[in-house]
Design a protein around this motif. Sequence first.
Motif, PDB file in Angstrom:
ATOM      1  N   TRP A 110       0.835  -1.209   0.000  1.00 17.89           N
ATOM      2  CA  TRP A 110       0.000   0.000   0.000  1.00 17.89           C
ATOM      3  C   TRP A 110       0.870   1.260   0.000  1.00 17.89           C
ATOM      4  N   LEU A 111       2.012   1.195   0.737  1.00 22.30           N
ATOM      5  CA  LEU A 111       2.904   2.348   0.795  1.00 22.30           C
ATOM      6  C   LEU A 111       3.625   2.541  -0.530  1.00 22.30           C
ATOM      7  N   ARG A 112       4.000   1.422  -1.180  1.00 22.35           N
ATOM      8  CA  ARG A 112       4.628   1.501  -2.502  1.00 22.35           C
ATOM      9  C   ARG A 112       3.704   2.213  -3.482  1.00 22.35           C
ATOM     10  N   ARG A 113       2.434   1.813  -3.479  1.00 22.88           N
ATOM     11  CA  ARG A 113       1.492   2.403  -4.429  1.00 22.88           C
ATOM     12  C   ARG A 113       1.235   3.875  -4.109  1.00 22.88           C
ATOM     13  N   LEU A 114       1.187   4.204  -2.832  1.00 25.13           N
ATOM     14  CA  LEU A 114       0.958   5.593  -2.454  1.00 25.13           C
ATOM     15  C   LEU A 114       2.126   6.475  -2.891  1.00 25.13           C
ATOM     16  N   ILE A 115       3.360   5.988  -2.674  1.00 30.22           N
ATOM     17  CA  ILE A 115       4.546   6.747  -3.099  1.00 30.22           C
ATOM     18  C   ILE A 115       4.566   6.905  -4.613  1.00 30.22           C
ATOM     19  N   THR A 116       4.274   5.801  -5.308  1.00 30.63           N
ATOM     20  CA  THR A 116       4.235   5.839  -6.777  1.00 30.63           C
ATOM     21  C   THR A 116       3.224   6.862  -7.264  1.00 30.63           C
ATOM     22  N   ARG A 117       2.059   6.884  -6.619  1.00 30.22           N
ATOM     23  CA  ARG A 117       0.997   7.799  -7.046  1.00 30.22           C
ATOM     24  C   ARG A 117       1.392   9.242  -6.793  1.00 30.22           C
ATOM     25  N   MET A 118       2.015   9.502  -5.636  1.00 27.06           N
ATOM     26  CA  MET A 118       2.391  10.864  -5.295  1.00 27.06           C
ATOM     27  C   MET A 118       3.475  11.399  -6.228  1.00 27.06           C
ATOM     28  N   ILE A 119       4.398  10.512  -6.649  1.00 26.37           N
ATOM     29  CA  ILE A 119       5.449  10.932  -7.580  1.00 26.37           C
ATOM     30  C   ILE A 119       4.832  11.507  -8.847  1.00 26.37           C
ATOM     31  N   ALA A 120       3.707  10.936  -9.270  1.00 28.64           N
ATOM     32  CA  ALA A 120       3.060  11.384 -10.498  1.00 28.64           C
ATOM     33  C   ALA A 120       2.057  12.510 -10.252  1.00 28.64           C
ATOM     34  N   ILE A 121       1.326  12.431  -9.135  1.00 32.38           N
ATOM     35  CA  ILE A 121       0.219  13.364  -8.932  1.00 32.38           C
ATOM     36  C   ILE A 121       0.692  14.756  -8.534  1.00 32.38           C
ATOM     37  N   VAL A 122       1.780  14.853  -7.752  1.00 33.70           N
ATOM     38  CA  VAL A 122       2.245  16.158  -7.283  1.00 33.70           C
ATOM     39  C   VAL A 122       2.643  17.073  -8.439  1.00 33.70           C
ATOM     40  N   PRO A 123       3.465  16.599  -9.410  1.00 34.23           N
ATOM     41  CA  PRO A 123       3.756  17.476 -10.558  1.00 34.23           C
ATOM     42  C   PRO A 123       2.505  17.871 -11.333  1.00 34.23           C
ATOM     43  N   ALA A 124       1.555  16.942 -11.455  1.00 29.33           N
ATOM     44  CA  ALA A 124       0.329  17.241 -12.192  1.00 29.33           C
ATOM     45  C   ALA A 124      -0.465  18.342 -11.499  1.00 29.33           C
ATOM     46  N   VAL A 125      -0.563  18.276 -10.169  1.00 30.00           N
ATOM     47  CA  VAL A 125      -1.291  19.306  -9.421  1.00 30.00           C
ATOM     48  C   VAL A 125      -0.600  20.659  -9.566  1.00 30.00           C
ATOM     49  N   VAL A 126       0.728  20.673  -9.385  1.00 32.62           N
ATOM     50  CA  VAL A 126       1.481  21.930  -9.456  1.00 32.62           C
ATOM     51  C   VAL A 126       1.359  22.567 -10.836  1.00 32.62           C
ATOM     52  N   VAL A 127       1.567  21.758 -11.877  1.00 32.89           N
ATOM     53  CA  VAL A 127       1.524  22.294 -13.237  1.00 32.89           C
ATOM     54  C   VAL A 127       0.132  22.776 -13.607  1.00 32.89           C
ATOM     55  N   THR A 128      -0.900  22.020 -13.209  1.00 34.24           N
ATOM     56  CA  THR A 128      -2.270  22.403 -13.542  1.00 34.24           C
ATOM     57  C   THR A 128      -2.660  23.706 -12.853  1.00 34.24           C
ATOM     58  N   ILE A 129      -2.328  23.822 -11.560  1.00 32.56           N
ATOM     59  CA  ILE A 129      -2.662  25.045 -10.834  1.00 32.56           C
ATOM     60  C   ILE A 129      -1.868  26.236 -11.387  1.00 32.56           C
ATOM     61  N   TRP A 130      -0.592  25.985 -11.715  1.00 32.33           N
ATOM     62  CA  TRP A 130       0.255  27.063 -12.222  1.00 32.33           C
ATOM     63  C   TRP A 130      -0.164  27.520 -13.616  1.00 32.33           C
ATOM     64  N   ALA A 131      -0.478  26.555 -14.491  1.00 31.31           N
ATOM     65  CA  ALA A 131      -0.784  26.880 -15.892  1.00 31.31           C
ATOM     66  C   ALA A 131      -2.216  27.356 -16.076  1.00 31.31           C
ATOM     67  N   GLY A 132      -3.132  26.895 -15.218  1.00 30.50           N
ATOM     68  CA  GLY A 132      -4.524  27.309 -15.365  1.00 30.50           C
ATOM     69  C   GLY A 132      -5.302  26.383 -16.279  1.00 30.50           C
ATOM     70  N   GLU A 133      -6.619  26.524 -16.264  1.00 30.06           N
ATOM     71  CA  GLU A 133      -7.514  25.625 -16.982  1.00 30.06           C
ATOM     72  C   GLU A 133      -7.402  25.773 -18.499  1.00 30.06           C
ATOM     73  N   LYS A 134      -6.956  26.932 -18.987  1.00 31.48           N
ATOM     74  CA  LYS A 134      -6.905  27.157 -20.426  1.00 31.48           C
ATOM     75  C   LYS A 134      -5.681  26.517 -21.074  1.00 31.48           C
ATOM     76  N   ALA A 135      -4.783  25.959 -20.272  1.00 33.64           N
ATOM     77  CA  ALA A 135      -3.539  25.417 -20.819  1.00 33.64           C
ATOM     78  C   ALA A 135      -3.542  23.895 -20.895  1.00 33.64           C
ATOM     79  N   THR A 136      -4.719  23.279 -20.780  1.00 37.48           N
ATOM     80  CA  THR A 136      -4.754  21.809 -20.766  1.00 37.48           C
ATOM     81  C   THR A 136      -4.258  21.209 -22.073  1.00 37.48           C
ATOM     82  N   GLY A 137      -4.573  21.844 -23.194  1.00 38.14           N
ATOM     83  CA  GLY A 137      -4.113  21.336 -24.484  1.00 38.14           C
ATOM     84  C   GLY A 137      -2.594  21.345 -24.574  1.00 38.14           C
ATOM     85  N   GLN A 138      -1.982  22.450 -24.105  1.00 38.83           N
ATOM     86  CA  GLN A 138      -0.526  22.532 -24.119  1.00 38.83           C
ATOM     87  C   GLN A 138       0.104  21.504 -23.176  1.00 38.83           C
TER      88      GLN A 138
END
Length: 460
Positions: A368-396
């Motif tokens: 369970w900890l392996r999967r949580l770490i794996t998920r966080m490695i991917a999800i954290v950059p996605a959250v940061v980039v999405t919040i930083w770029a905004g909703e209009k930049a999804t295509g880019q």
Amino acid sequence: MDAKSSDLSQLHAMVPPSDRPMTGGWRGERGEPSLGDMFATVRTATKGSLWRKLLAFLGPGYLVAVGYMDPGNWATSLAGGSKFGYVLLSVALLSNLMAIVLQSLCTRLGVATGRDLAQACRDSTPRWVSVPLWLSAEIAITATDLAEVIGTAIGLSLLFGLPLSIGVCVTALDVFLILALQAFGFRWIEAFVVALLGIIALCFAIQIAMAQPDWALVIKGFVPSSQLIANPEMLYLALGILGATVMPHNLYLHSGLVQTRGYGDSPAEKREAITLSTIDSTIALCLALTINASILILAAATFHRTGQLDVAELDQAHSFLAPLLGSTLAPTLFAIALLCCGLNSTITATLSGQIVMEGFLHWRIAPWLRRLITRMIAIVPAVVVTIWAGEKATGQLLILSQVVLSLQLPFAIVPLVLLTASQAKMGQFVAPRWLTAIATLIAVVIIALNAKLVWDLATG
């Protein structure tokens, strides 16, 4: 896995990979199996008809097929169908044939050696090579997850009006869904993924029925056209469809998932397992072709036919469907299919991350900890980039994810072809020369197309 095998694996794991003797072309014996908590948990039939035996092997191929219809591929299919109608269906077919060949090599590697691609790279190369390969795989999975997380978030936004930043955070919950399903057995994860694939197929079947495409042109579209060479813009989109076909994480995923079957250790049992697993992945990839073709057909029958030639954004396609088809049902079905696709893709990306982390690093922590770490490695950059770029930049962001995947692809596809062509490592299960030749040609073509796409994007 019995107690004796487990004890041997634990004893073997105490010896650093660099200090192990070379055995059978490998740097020591195999360590713990891929996805150890799921290894050989699905029973297979030793007797009976081919169909009865095949039923036990059906499943991994569908998890792999998810990667061939992720939100990143939706954008290219929508753009191709809206711009050029049904012509690019032949490219989708060719891409699928390439995928079938490469995934068959993953099956051969996993069953014959008992190693997934990550373990095979670790056990066959020095550390100065395996570490960069691991970093490349992690970057590829993060980029893959970025596209899938954004696709899921867009689906949540279209259906429920959630802001993208919140939708991205909600997708992190899928790791708990995997843990809950696994408590009932790995078959439940497979059943869940197959059920979502069925919903996606049903949604597009209804939308296509509403769009009423020209079936004569659809059939003609599967035949390669000279226009692909004559029209530079069409060729560029064709390269995009071909280049984005093979995802690096799929190669790691499939070579690990085939080992969830308890097929035995004898050469005859392994040979039968390779055959049945290849049939499984071929059937599943045909379903992926059907869904990808459906996206292109829907775009051709609605947008191209009415003169909307520049539709590429997922939310843009959603908003155009209702007025063009005269029904609010069509965009709702589109959003449901997108949500199911994104959710499926994030589940398989999480499993891929676990395979890569365990295979390259030989980590020993709770599943369970392996999967949580794996998920966080991917999800954290996605959250940061999405919040930083905004909703209009999804295509880019989707384009960025595809470029990153393009750059990482050679680090997965080249080792796969080299490993399966090695007599020392594969023994009697080494890939036939004709299969290696075809796979090599496919690898060169896909890598060249990806390189061209990256160059074109870099130069504008």
